[in-house]
Write a protein that holds these residues in place. Structure first.
Motif, PDB file in Angstrom:
ATOM      1  N   THR A 161       8.957   8.345   2.285  1.00 58.01           N
ATOM      2  CA  THR A 161       8.013   7.444   1.633  1.00 58.01           C
ATOM      3  C   THR A 161       8.229   7.352   0.127  1.00 58.01           C
ATOM      4  O   THR A 161       7.587   6.556  -0.536  1.00 58.01           O
TER       5      THR A 161
ATOM      6  N   ARG B 103       0.760   8.160  -1.521  1.00 56.83           N
ATOM      7  CA  ARG B 103       1.767   8.400  -0.485  1.00 56.83           C
ATOM      8  C   ARG B 103       1.603   9.804   0.066  1.00 56.83           C
ATOM      9  O   ARG B 103       1.098  10.715  -0.604  1.00 56.83           O
TER      10      ARG B 103
ATOM     11  N   GLY C 205       3.015   7.762   5.316  1.00 54.19           N
ATOM     12  CA  GLY C 205       3.108   6.428   4.751  1.00 54.19           C
ATOM     13  C   GLY C 205       2.326   6.280   3.474  1.00 54.19           C
ATOM     14  O   GLY C 205       2.105   7.246   2.732  1.00 54.19           O
ATOM     15  N   ILE C 206       1.868   5.058   3.213  1.00 54.28           N
ATOM     16  CA  ILE C 206       1.217   4.684   1.964  1.00 54.28           C
ATOM     17  C   ILE C 206      -0.195   4.190   2.259  1.00 54.28           C
ATOM     18  O   ILE C 206      -0.407   3.373   3.161  1.00 54.28           O
TER      19      ILE C 206
ATOM     20  N   THR D 202       0.596  11.366  -5.079  1.00 49.56           N
ATOM     21  CA  THR D 202       1.141  11.931  -3.844  1.00 49.56           C
ATOM     22  C   THR D 202       0.206  13.020  -3.340  1.00 49.56           C
ATOM     23  O   THR D 202      -0.109  13.967  -4.082  1.00 49.56           O
TER      24      THR D 202
ATOM     25  N   ASN E 123       3.261   2.058   6.899  1.00 47.13           N
ATOM     26  CA  ASN E 123       3.983   3.263   7.314  1.00 47.13           C
ATOM     27  C   ASN E 123       5.169   3.599   6.422  1.00 47.13           C
ATOM     28  O   ASN E 123       5.836   4.622   6.623  1.00 47.13           O
ATOM     29  N   GLY E 124       5.456   2.764   5.442  1.00 47.76           N
ATOM     30  CA  GLY E 124       6.508   3.083   4.485  1.00 47.76           C
ATOM     31  C   GLY E 124       7.912   2.804   4.963  1.00 47.76           C
ATOM     32  O   GLY E 124       8.879   3.116   4.261  1.00 47.76           O
ATOM     33  N   GLN E 125       8.049   2.218   6.124  1.00 46.34           N
ATOM     34  CA  GLN E 125       9.376   1.973   6.674  1.00 46.34           C
ATOM     35  C   GLN E 125       9.787   0.521   6.441  1.00 46.34           C
ATOM     36  O   GLN E 125       8.959  -0.378   6.408  1.00 46.34           O
TER      37      GLN E 125
ATOM     38  N   ALA F 149       9.467   4.049  -0.814  1.00 41.59           N
ATOM     39  CA  ALA F 149       8.450   3.092  -0.377  1.00 41.59           C
ATOM     40  C   ALA F 149       7.313   2.996  -1.383  1.00 41.59           C
ATOM     41  O   ALA F 149       6.635   1.965  -1.455  1.00 41.59           O
TER      42      ALA F 149
END
Length: 303
Positions: free
Chosen positions: A211, A205, A181-182, A57, A107-109, A214
């Motif tokens: 996130t 991330r 996001g990732i 992270t 985008n992690g969504q 995600a």
């Protein structure tokens, strides 16, 4: 140092507040990676688990030096430079089929990971080497050679923490927020006299809380493709190293959930890659062409 099974890894990660780094070792003359889990930050002793996908992270400045790199006495050649390269990855599923890039982004969504190119062409993700030199994965389609990652100790051990950084427009450490996001990069480790390691992956991330779940989806996405993300030809939809009729079948059967009509053009452009002899390219069946054409027509609402 003990080499344990991947099943034990789940137990360790769930029950112990352990420090973990990327393990580097040698097996049959080839550099190897794994997950080194230490009982404390000193890592004077540690266990090793099979792994090729690692996660981290970024902090609020989009830099981070965890996880690091770890080897015990005798695990690596003594007093030896270890280098690295960023590797291009090939996406062979989803709307970005055919994309080849050293940096992937999601985008992690949503409930499904869908990786594509970086948010803009200005994005780059880098790692700093032993002498504070840096190499950047900029989203290109070619290998990026990095400088020296580390130099092993006289007993063949190492424990270093190199900084990774995400930059969105050539102004590292500025106040601009990078896209949440990732981000994924693929690397290989190398050393003189040893076979280069198999590809391994970093899944990074950003700080945003959404996130966090995600990250697991992203890791699963990479792990499911760890054998084919690097070195695969665009259009090799089944990951067997060839672009042939079998991939056409995968594309056809995957419409429209996993592939778009445009993925057929990717397959045609690369047909025969990895094959010893040329072959004729099959055309989509007439009814399938009609179906695709209808699916691509714009729709209008009655006035």
């Amino acid at each position: 140092m003990r080499l344990l099974s991947s099943v034990s890894l789940l137990v360790v990660c769930a029950t112990a507040a352990a420090h973990s780094d990327i393990y580097l070792g040698v097996s049959s003359g080839q550099l190897q990676t794994g997950l080194g889990v230490c009982p404390d930050a000193s890592c004077s002793t540690f266990d090793v688990f099979p792994a090729s996908v690692f996660a981290g992270t970024f902090d609020q400045n989009y830099v981070e030096n965890n996880p690091g790199f770890l080897a015990g006495p005798g695990d690596l050649p003594v007093s030896t430079n270890i280098g690295w390269d960023f590797l291009p990855m090939t996406v062979n599923i989803g709307p970005q089929t055919g994309l080849v890039s050293t940096l992937l982004y999601w985008n992690g969504q949503g409930s499904t990971a869908t990786f594509g190119p970086p948010p803009t062409a200005d994005y780059q993700l880098g790692m700093y080497g032993r002498n504070n030199e840096v190499a950047w994965a900029e989203g290109g389609d070619a290998l990026v050679s990095g400088p020296t990652l580390l130099r092993t100790n006289p007993n063949g051990s190492t424990h270093t923490h190199n900084f990774f950084a995400l930059d969105d427009n050539d102004d590292l450490f500025d106040a601009n927020a990078s896209a949440a996001g990732i981000y994924v990069v693929a690397l290989q480790a190398r050393a003189t006299g040893l076979t280069t390691s198999d590809p391994f992956f970093f899944v990074w991330r950003t700080q945003e809380s959404f996130t966090a779940p995600a990250l697991l989806l992203a890791r699963q996405w990479v792990e499911a493709r760890a054998e084919t993300l690097v070195g695969a030809s665009p259009g090799d939809f089944n990951g067997d190293g060839l672009v042939d009729v079998a991939d056409y079948t995968v594309w056809r059967d995957g419409l429209p959930a996993n592939y778009t009509a445009a993925a057929y053009d990717v397959w045609v452009a690369n047909y025969g890659a990895g094959a010893p002899a040329s072959r004729s390219i099959p055309e989509p069946a007439g009814c399938l062409l009609v179906t695709l054409a209808l699916a691509l027509l714009p729709t209008r609402q009655p006035s």
